[in-house]
Design an enzyme around this catalytic site. Structure first.
Site, short mmCIF file in Angstrom:
data_model
loop_
_atom_site.label_atom_id
_atom_site.label_comp_id
_atom_site.label_asym_id
_atom_site.label_seq_id
_atom_site.Cartn_x
_atom_site.Cartn_y
_atom_site.Cartn_z
CB VAL A 32 -16.01 49.74 74.58
CG1 VAL A 32 -16.24 51.16 75.10
CG2 VAL A 32 -15.27 49.79 73.26
CG ASP A 88 -23.69 41.64 78.78
OD1 ASP A 88 -22.74 42.25 78.27
OD2 ASP A 88 -24.48 40.93 78.12
CD GLU A 118 -11.03 44.71 69.08
OE1 GLU A 118 -10.72 43.52 69.17
OE2 GLU A 118 -11.91 45.12 68.31
CB CYS A 166 -13.43 50.45 64.91
SG CYS A 166 -13.75 49.98 66.61
NE ARG A 184 -15.75 42.09 66.56
CZ ARG A 184 -16.11 42.90 67.54
NH1 ARG A 184 -17.28 43.48 67.50
NH2 ARG A 184 -15.30 43.13 68.57
C1 UDX Z 1 -9.42 51.66 66.01
C2 UDX Z 1 -8.99 53.06 66.47
O1 UDX Z 1 -7.56 53.13 66.43
C3 UDX Z 1 -9.52 53.35 67.86
O2 UDX Z 1 -9.19 54.68 68.24
C4 UDX Z 1 -11.06 53.20 67.84
O3 UDX Z 1 -11.62 53.44 69.09
C5 UDX Z 1 -11.42 51.80 67.37
O4 UDX Z 1 -10.84 51.57 66.06
P1 UDX Z 1 -8.65 49.14 66.47
O5 UDX Z 1 -9.68 48.75 65.48
O6 UDX Z 1 -8.59 48.42 67.77
O7 UDX Z 1 -8.81 50.70 66.87
O8 UDX Z 1 -7.21 48.96 65.79
P2 UDX Z 1 -6.08 49.89 65.15
O9 UDX Z 1 -4.85 49.75 65.94
O10 UDX Z 1 -6.56 51.24 64.88
O11 UDX Z 1 -5.84 49.11 63.76
C6 UDX Z 1 -6.90 48.91 62.84
C7 UDX Z 1 -6.41 48.13 61.64
O12 UDX Z 1 -5.51 48.89 60.85
C8 UDX Z 1 -5.68 46.83 61.97
O13 UDX Z 1 -6.10 45.83 61.08
C9 UDX Z 1 -4.22 47.17 61.73
O14 UDX Z 1 -3.44 46.06 61.38
C10 UDX Z 1 -4.35 48.16 60.56
N1 UDX Z 1 -3.22 49.08 60.42
C11 UDX Z 1 -2.96 49.97 61.42
C12 UDX Z 1 -2.45 49.09 59.27
O15 UDX Z 1 -2.68 48.29 58.34
N2 UDX Z 1 -1.44 50.00 59.15
C13 UDX Z 1 -1.15 50.89 60.12
O16 UDX Z 1 -0.21 51.69 59.92
C14 UDX Z 1 -1.93 50.89 61.29
#
Ligand code: UDX
Length: 441
Positions: free
Chosen positions: A11, A30, A154, A259, A326
């Protein structure tokens, strides 16, 4: 504008590079000297598409500087942005000790007229608490830090940073609002202005809702299997309703990452501290935890006792286009497989030795064909798009037993079955339905 940023995680670094690209003069701090040295040499210490180029061009343009000394950081900066980690602390609220430490580190050099922005995802009330910390470190002064949550995903953080769907600003002073608006003046996105606790809650509620959508569709997928119904078509049909929307309805092995698990744990725990039991959110977590086990049960149903069996894993990162492990479903699934005394052969396009620290028993394969060589079963855990393009006939011939558990529903069931695989997806027991193009006048 002159901007100082504390923290160079995905971020912090993405924000720094984006703001530099928008023409601001950005200085980053950092405490990790090794990381700062890498960044000074244009090396991004993690995998994030597009960030290397952005870092290199802005270093060359001298719009970006990296430091390890807080003394030199804030000087004439109009805005100081704090982007440090707020890691999970078991099932409790996020750990804000790095945030507190950053405030203590910066306090001797900060002035109340500067705008302090908190971008960290931290329990509701933390941004105001930062003001209290500063007040106690500089008695007689007034502080009103701004909450400006990030919504970066991410793997697409650079795109999300330039094209956010909204900018949320939790502010208490007009001067901070004006500066924050100036900071993002070249970004085309609606701005929602509110107070800091509401801005913080917007972030938690957004992530909790997205996680709820995923657990919802996973639950529907599990029910679909009892009725021979294909969940991918159900999700498509649901998504056609704009009130529901078609995103985050992909059933699979469950959500992971830095997250969703942490933010759900925080929201549940702060609600409980206030005497409220968030039953819906607790169930979202429960469904997600079970989802990895469900995939394993499918494998056991086909192969029986897994002891001594060789299982190939395709995909280790918690989602494609990142090397982040993670809360990755791969970690949980491999632990369960190791407990069952299976031999593991794994391949991921970007994750390598980091996985062996978490699961030393695994053989890290050089490619998907090496991973599937002699395997009794194969589980897909990350939907890397390149997996679709593999020579699946070759994989079929390499495997001892062609059992394929598609934990991300990314392959065509019928094609895989034609190739001779025993294909099991998530909520896809039925043969894929034919699509009719009907036009009723
Ligand atoms: C998330 C939020 O989307 C973002 O706005 C916030 O700032 C940080 O957390 P991120 O953790 O990078 O982002 O990934 P994201 O694309 O949201 O996916 C999270 C998890 O959900 C992944 O493991 C993904 O595989 C899973 N996922 C996502 C599903 O299993 N099904 C889906 O339909 C969408």
């Amino acid at each position: 504008m002159k901007v100082a940023i504390v923290g160079t995680g995905y971020v912090g670094l993405t924000t720094a590079c984006t703001l530099a690209e928008l023409g601001h003069a950005v200085t980053c701090l950092d405490i990790d000297e090794q990381k700062i040295n890498m960044l000074k040499q244009s090396q991004v210490p993690f995998h994030e598409p597009g960030l290397d180029e952005l870092l290199k061009s802005n270093l060359e343009a001298q719009r970006l500087r990296f430091l390890t000394s807080a003394r030199e950081l804030t000087g004439d900066a109009e805005i100081v942005i704090v982007c440090v980690g707020t890691p999970a602390s078991g099932t409790g609220p996020a750990d804000i000790s790095q945030l507190k430490h950053s405030v203590e580190l910066l306090a001797p050099y900060l002035q109340p007229q500067q705008t302090i922005i908190n971008k960290c995802t931290a329990p509701i009330g933390t941004t105001d608490l930062m003001g209290e910390w500063l007040k106690s470190l500089q008695p007689g002064t007034e502080w009103h830090p701004v909450s400006n949550p990030e919504f970066l995903r991410e793997g697409s953080a650079v795109h999300d940073s330039f094209h956010p769907e909204r900018i949320v600003l939790g502010v208490r002073r007009k001067v901070d609002l004006e500066r924050a608006l100036d900071l993002y003046r070249d970004i085309d996105a609606p701005v929602l202005v509110t107070d800091p606790p509401t801005a913080e809650m917007i972030k938690y509620a957004s992530n909790a809702f997205l996680a709820t959508k995923i657990s919802f569709i996973n639950e529907i997928a599990n029910i679909c299997e009892h009725f021979g119904v294909d969940v991918t078509t159900v999700a498509e049909g649901m998504g056609m309703d704009t009130r529901i929307g078609n995103q985050f309805l992909q059933a699979g092995v469950g959500y992971g990452g830095s997250c969703f698990p942490k933010d759900l744990a925080t929201l549940i725990s702060v609600a409980q501290e206030k005497g409220y039991t968030p039953r819906l959110l607790q169930s979202v977590v429960e469904v997600n935890t079970d989802q990895g086990v469900t995939v394993l049960r499918k494998l056991e149903k086909e192969l029986g006792d897994l002891s001594g069996k060789t299982i190939a894993l395709l995909g280790l990162s918690f989602k494609p286009h990142t090397d982040d492990l993670r809360n990755a479903p791969s970690v949980i699934v491999s632990q369960l497989l190791v407990e069952r005394k299976a031999y593991l052969r794994a391949y991921d396009p970007v994750v390598s030795t980091a996985f062996t620290h978490l699961c030393p028993q695994v053989y890290l394969a050089t490619d998907a064909y090496d991973a599937t060589q002699g395997a009794d079963g194969l589980i897909i855990l990350t939907d890397w798009p390149q997996f679709k393009l593999l020579n699946w006939a070759r994989i079929r011939s390499l495997m001892k037993n062609p059992v394929l558990i598609d934990g991300r529903n990314m392959l065509n069931k019928r094609v895989m079955e034609q190739l001779g695989f025993t294909y099991r997806g998530v909520g896809r027991i039925a043969p894929e339905p034919r699509r009719y193009k009907l036009r009723i006048l």
